[in-house]
Design a protein around this motif. Structure first.
Motif, PDB file in Angstrom:
ATOM      1  N   ASP A  29      12.075 -45.298  21.996  1.00 16.40           N
ATOM      2  CA  ASP A  29      11.923 -44.522  20.765  1.00 16.40           C
ATOM      3  C   ASP A  29      12.526 -43.149  21.013  1.00 16.40           C
ATOM      4  N   HIS A  38      14.010 -49.067  17.348  1.00 12.06           N
ATOM      5  CA  HIS A  38      12.713 -49.744  17.396  1.00 12.06           C
ATOM      6  C   HIS A  38      12.359 -50.539  16.142  1.00 12.06           C
ATOM      7  N   GLU A  42      11.127 -54.298  16.706  1.00 12.15           N
ATOM      8  CA  GLU A  42       9.821 -54.693  16.186  1.00 12.15           C
ATOM      9  C   GLU A  42       9.930 -55.972  15.354  1.00 12.15           C
ATOM     10  N   LYS A  54       6.533 -49.654  22.965  1.00 10.87           N
ATOM     11  CA  LYS A  54       7.501 -48.623  22.583  1.00 10.87           C
ATOM     12  C   LYS A  54       7.368 -47.445  23.557  1.00 10.87           C
TER      13      LYS A  54
END
Length: 74
Positions: A29, A38, A42, A54
């Motif tokens: 991140d 991200h 995800e 993360k």
């Protein structure tokens, strides 16, 4: 494994899951800097039903700077 959400890491993750390997994925991140990866990682992790951790790059950078500072003082 590192999961950016791009094609390469997504395919590798899918193949590992398909092979029955217990996968734990990590993504970076970058905060407000650059294009965030991200959200894509995800989506892939949710689809493959694997855990995703993360890692905030700013915090990681700060830890590395502190380690380097400590080593210089020794």
């Amino acid at each position: 494994m590192f999961l950016s959400g791009g094609l390469d890491s997504s395919v590798v993750a899918a193949l590992l899951v398909q092979a029955g390997v217990k996968v734990r994925a990590y993504t970076l991140d970058f905060g407000d800097v650059g294009i965030p990866e991200h959200p894509y990682s995800e989506q892939v992790a949710q689809f493959l039903k694997i855990p995703l951790i993360k890692v905030a790059v700013f915090i990681l950078f700060k830890v590395l700077v502190n380690i380097a500072d400590t080593v210089q003082r020794i």
